[in-house]
Design an enzyme around this catalytic site. Sequence first.
Site, short mmCIF file in Angstrom:
data_model
loop_
_atom_site.label_atom_id
_atom_site.label_comp_id
_atom_site.label_asym_id
_atom_site.label_seq_id
_atom_site.Cartn_x
_atom_site.Cartn_y
_atom_site.Cartn_z
N HIS A 1 -65.45 -77.64 -4.67
CA HIS A 1 -65.58 -76.26 -5.12
C HIS A 1 -66.49 -75.53 -4.13
CE1 HIS A 1 -64.15 -76.84 -9.36
NE2 HIS A 1 -64.52 -78.08 -9.11
N ASP B 1 -59.56 -70.69 -6.82
CA ASP B 1 -59.47 -71.36 -8.13
C ASP B 1 -58.80 -70.41 -9.12
OD1 ASP B 1 -61.30 -73.87 -9.55
OD2 ASP B 1 -60.39 -72.37 -10.86
N ASN C 1 -67.11 -82.61 -8.45
CA ASN C 1 -67.25 -83.24 -9.76
C ASN C 1 -66.53 -84.58 -9.74
OD1 ASN C 1 -68.63 -80.97 -10.81
ND2 ASN C 1 -66.69 -79.94 -11.23
N GLY D 1 -67.65 -83.93 -14.98
CA GLY D 1 -66.87 -82.77 -15.40
C GLY D 1 -65.57 -82.61 -14.64
N GLN D 2 -65.07 -83.72 -14.06
CA GLN D 2 -63.82 -83.63 -13.29
C GLN D 2 -62.64 -83.50 -14.24
OE1 GLN D 2 -63.21 -86.91 -10.57
NE2 GLN D 2 -61.44 -85.93 -9.59
N HIS E 1 -61.49 -82.62 -4.70
CA HIS E 1 -61.59 -81.22 -4.29
C HIS E 1 -63.06 -80.81 -4.22
CE1 HIS E 1 -61.08 -81.52 -8.65
NE2 HIS E 1 -61.91 -80.48 -8.76
P1 5GP Z 1 -62.73 -79.94 -11.73
O1 5GP Z 1 -63.07 -79.60 -13.16
O2 5GP Z 1 -61.74 -81.10 -11.67
O3 5GP Z 1 -63.90 -80.14 -10.84
O4 5GP Z 1 -62.02 -78.65 -11.16
C1 5GP Z 1 -60.67 -78.40 -11.26
C2 5GP Z 1 -60.49 -76.95 -10.93
O5 5GP Z 1 -59.16 -76.72 -10.59
C3 5GP Z 1 -60.85 -75.99 -12.07
O6 5GP Z 1 -61.86 -75.09 -11.63
C4 5GP Z 1 -59.52 -75.29 -12.37
O7 5GP Z 1 -59.71 -73.94 -12.69
C5 5GP Z 1 -58.77 -75.46 -11.07
N1 5GP Z 1 -57.32 -75.55 -11.18
C6 5GP Z 1 -56.62 -76.40 -12.00
N2 5GP Z 1 -55.30 -76.25 -11.81
C7 5GP Z 1 -55.16 -75.29 -10.85
C8 5GP Z 1 -54.00 -74.71 -10.23
O8 5GP Z 1 -52.86 -75.05 -10.52
N3 5GP Z 1 -54.24 -73.75 -9.30
C9 5GP Z 1 -55.51 -73.36 -8.96
N4 5GP Z 1 -55.62 -72.41 -8.02
N5 5GP Z 1 -56.60 -73.90 -9.51
C10 5GP Z 1 -56.43 -74.86 -10.45
#
Ligand code: 5GP
Length: 114
Positions: free
Chosen positions: A102, A32, A87, A93-94, A100
Amino acid sequence: MSAEKCIFCKIARGEIKVDPIFENSEFVSFRDQNPQAPVHVLLIPKTHYETILDINDEGLLGRAIQAVQTSAAKLGLAQGGFRTVINTREDGGQTVYHVHFHILGGRYMQWPPG
Ligand code: 5GP
Ligand code: ZN
């Protein structure tokens, strides 16, 4: 978000380069960009699904867990443990609308989450 513009689809297609922890024809895991734990990895299916509510392939989640197992083992998290989070939509919190997992580890995870 269309698959064309989706940031994780660009990673899945190799248009944005990442250093994969694990990769096969169906999944890829990578670190991440904004880690919330000493180890914070994302595992994505290469197929674009906005949320887990959109997955229509009943075998995919089982195969994803196998990919989580392999990723966790490669990261050295299998022994001490880790947290797996998905999420979903606003209240979950998505922020990226491409499914994806985590994988968070390397420290004790509090419960309940915020
Ligand atoms: P969400 O909030 O949708 O569950 O998580 C999205 C995650 O993707 C966040 O933890 C954010 O830091 C990560 N993220 C967003 N864009 C990128 C990217 O371009 N590269 C990487 N490695 N992580 C990303
Ligand atoms: Zn996508």
